[in-house]
Design an enzyme around this catalytic site. Structure first.
Site, PDB file in Angstrom:
ATOM      1  N   SER A  64       0.824  -1.215   0.000  1.00 58.64           N
ATOM      2  CA  SER A  64       0.000   0.000   0.000  1.00 58.64           C
ATOM      3  C   SER A  64       0.856   1.261   0.000  1.00 58.64           C
ATOM      4  O   SER A  64       1.859   1.352   0.712  1.00 58.64           O
ATOM      5  CB  SER A  64      -0.921   0.011   1.222  1.00 58.64           C
ATOM      6  OG  SER A  64      -1.610   1.238   1.320  1.00 58.64           O
ATOM      7  N   ARG A  65       0.432   2.246  -0.819  1.00 53.85           N
ATOM      8  CA  ARG A  65       1.097   3.551  -0.817  1.00 53.85           C
ATOM      9  C   ARG A  65       0.475   4.503   0.191  1.00 53.85           C
ATOM     10  O   ARG A  65       0.914   5.636   0.342  1.00 53.85           O
ATOM     11  CB  ARG A  65       1.017   4.185  -2.208  1.00 53.85           C
ATOM     12  CG  ARG A  65       2.232   3.950  -3.093  1.00 53.85           C
ATOM     13  CD  ARG A  65       2.447   2.507  -3.403  1.00 53.85           C
ATOM     14  NE  ARG A  65       3.656   2.285  -4.211  1.00 53.85           N
ATOM     15  CZ  ARG A  65       3.889   1.156  -4.854  1.00 53.85           C
ATOM     16  NH1 ARG A  65       3.028   0.160  -4.789  1.00 53.85           N
ATOM     17  NH2 ARG A  65       4.996   1.001  -5.560  1.00 53.85           N
ATOM     18  N   SER A  66      -0.542   4.066   0.899  1.00 54.45           N
ATOM     19  CA  SER A  66      -1.211   4.941   1.865  1.00 54.45           C
ATOM     20  C   SER A  66      -0.271   5.462   2.949  1.00 54.45           C
ATOM     21  O   SER A  66      -0.324   6.643   3.298  1.00 54.45           O
ATOM     22  CB  SER A  66      -2.400   4.221   2.508  1.00 54.45           C
ATOM     23  OG  SER A  66      -3.419   4.009   1.561  1.00 54.45           O
ATOM     24  N   THR A  76      -8.707  -2.142   3.382  1.00 54.68           N
ATOM     25  CA  THR A  76      -8.561  -2.561   2.001  1.00 54.68           C
ATOM     26  C   THR A  76      -8.847  -4.054   1.922  1.00 54.68           C
ATOM     27  O   THR A  76      -9.266  -4.675   2.919  1.00 54.68           O
ATOM     28  CB  THR A  76      -7.155  -2.187   1.468  1.00 54.68           C
ATOM     29  OG1 THR A  76      -7.093  -2.472   0.072  1.00 54.68           O
ATOM     30  CG2 THR A  76      -6.058  -2.933   2.210  1.00 54.68           C
ATOM     31  N   LYS A 109     -13.234  -4.948   3.562  1.00 51.15           N
ATOM     32  CA  LYS A 109     -14.228  -3.875   3.438  1.00 51.15           C
ATOM     33  C   LYS A 109     -15.657  -4.341   3.686  1.00 51.15           C
ATOM     34  O   LYS A 109     -16.466  -3.595   4.245  1.00 51.15           O
ATOM     35  CB  LYS A 109     -14.125  -3.216   2.058  1.00 51.15           C
ATOM     36  CG  LYS A 109     -12.869  -2.382   1.864  1.00 51.15           C
ATOM     37  CD  LYS A 109     -12.917  -1.628   0.550  1.00 51.15           C
ATOM     38  CE  LYS A 109     -11.719  -0.709   0.396  1.00 51.15           C
ATOM     39  NZ  LYS A 109     -11.804   0.117  -0.830  1.00 51.15           N
ATOM     40  N   ASP A 122     -14.313   6.054  -0.872  1.00 49.56           N
ATOM     41  CA  ASP A 122     -13.798   5.739  -2.206  1.00 49.56           C
ATOM     42  C   ASP A 122     -14.486   6.580  -3.275  1.00 49.56           C
ATOM     43  O   ASP A 122     -13.844   7.034  -4.236  1.00 49.56           O
ATOM     44  CB  ASP A 122     -13.992   4.254  -2.519  1.00 49.56           C
ATOM     45  CG  ASP A 122     -13.074   3.363  -1.689  1.00 49.56           C
ATOM     46  OD1 ASP A 122     -12.064   3.870  -1.160  1.00 49.56           O
ATOM     47  OD2 ASP A 122     -13.378   2.160  -1.561  1.00 49.56           O
ATOM     48  N   GLY A 132     -17.605  -3.351 -14.699  1.00 45.46           N
ATOM     49  CA  GLY A 132     -17.282  -4.061 -13.471  1.00 45.46           C
ATOM     50  C   GLY A 132     -18.504  -4.214 -12.587  1.00 45.46           C
ATOM     51  O   GLY A 132     -19.521  -3.527 -12.778  1.00 45.46           O
ATOM     52  N   GLY A 165     -17.924  -5.196  -8.912  1.00 45.48           N
ATOM     53  CA  GLY A 165     -17.460  -5.388  -7.548  1.00 45.48           C
ATOM     54  C   GLY A 165     -17.645  -4.171  -6.673  1.00 45.48           C
ATOM     55  O   GLY A 165     -18.426  -3.264  -6.984  1.00 45.48           O
ATOM     56  N   GLY A 166     -16.875  -4.128  -5.570  1.00 42.52           N
ATOM     57  CA  GLY A 166     -16.993  -3.005  -4.648  1.00 42.52           C
ATOM     58  C   GLY A 166     -16.600  -1.690  -5.271  1.00 42.52           C
ATOM     59  O   GLY A 166     -17.202  -0.649  -4.975  1.00 42.52           O
ATOM     60  N   GLY A 172      -5.880   5.887 -11.707  1.00 48.03           N
ATOM     61  CA  GLY A 172      -6.471   5.681 -10.391  1.00 48.03           C
ATOM     62  C   GLY A 172      -5.710   6.247  -9.213  1.00 48.03           C
ATOM     63  O   GLY A 172      -6.204   6.182  -8.081  1.00 48.03           O
TER      64      GLY A 172
END
Length: 283
Positions: free
Chosen positions: A20-22, A67, A71, A108, A134, A136-137, A246
């Site tokens: 993760s870059r968070s 993540t 979630k 998000d 898509g 998904g979430g 993104g």
């Protein structure tokens, strides 16, 4: 120790999580604002999220981001869920209340909108149809974002049509579900086409989508940021379409979380974006 003197602590929980870059992003804000504290990646195995979240309060954390794969699981763990997270069906941000109770929301969709308007400030939701690929979430968060902005028509395409129909049933409004085999034609006349699948991510197959029907003035967007330019975006750029990757979605979901955790709103700066880009490119 007064509340003001306490270090600001937050985390990201995932499995895996070390990619993760968070932490780089939140660490930059801590540094820029001269705050003591930290933002810590926590590798939490599936099935152990409950004890991990309950430990935030006694350890002095203001909250955390979630993540994959946590979630959805968090919905049954936190004490309070807002309507946004309930409709999206996922929690991306947990806030520790003063008494130790846990509040869950989803930022998000705010991250996507902040990224879109930063990159393409002239885009208008009421200017025409939008296609989302898509089911998904990520797709649910984007559908919420688009409907909240007032798009007149949203075309939803997913390999498993039943999942797309579940999203349409949840959100209602101007959502039309199209079969996967019609995905190429679903781009006809749109102002914005968004990939929310993992296709095109590093190690994954590219998105199987022809762009012949995509109008010259349409924007192509992806919620993937590894790589910074997916094959989908590269193909759109090559034919002259504006593109949005993104990375900004990650950047712009951060300030709403800080507002909830610390009562502060940090800035998404070109320096911060460049720092994350260098990290992704391994420089």
């Amino acid at each position: 120790m007064s509340a003001q003197d306490r270090p600001r602590l937050a985390a990201v929980m995932g499995w895996p999580v070390m990619h993760s870059r968070s932490p780089l992003m939140h660490g930059y804000w801590m540094e820029q604002l001269g705050l003591s504290g930290g933002y810590i990646p926590l590798a939490i195995e599936p099935g152990t999220l409950g004890p991990a979240l309950k430990a935030l309060h006694p350890l002095g954390f203001a909250g955390c981001n979630l993540t994959i794969p946590h979630k959805q699981d968090a919905l049954a763990i936190v004490d309070e869920i807002d309507e946004v997270a309930r409709r999206i069906g996922a929690i991306s941000c947990v806030v520790v209340r003063p008494g130790g109770t846990l509040f869950g929301t989803n930022n998000d969709w705010l991250g996507f909108l902040g990224n879109l308007y930063e990159a393409q400030p002239d885009w208008r939701a009421d200017s025409g149809p939008v296609t989302v690929i898509g089911g998904g979430g990520g797709a649910r968060a984007i559908v919420h974002a688009m409907l909240s902005e007032g798009v007149p028509e949203l075309r939803l395409v997913n390999r498993t049509q039943a999942r797309a129909r579940q999203i349409a049933d949840t959100f209602g409004g101007p959502v039309t579900v199209l079969p996967w085999e019609d995905r190429h034609d679903a781009l006809d006349g749109v102002t914005l086409a968004i990939n929310t699948t993992s296709q095109g991510m590093v190690g994954m197959e590219p998105l199987d989508l022809r762009l012949d029907a995509l109008p010259a003035g349409a924007i192509a967007a992806d919620i993937i940021y590894t790589p910074l330019e997916t094959p989908f975006l590269a193909a759109a750029r090559a034919r002259g379409n504006a593109t949005v990757n993104g990375l900004g979605m990650l950047l712009h979901q951060g300030p709403p979380a800080w507002k909830l955790w610390f009562g502060l709103t940090p800035e998404v700066t070109p320096e911060l974006r460049a720092r994350l880009e260098r990290s992704i490119l391994g420089r």
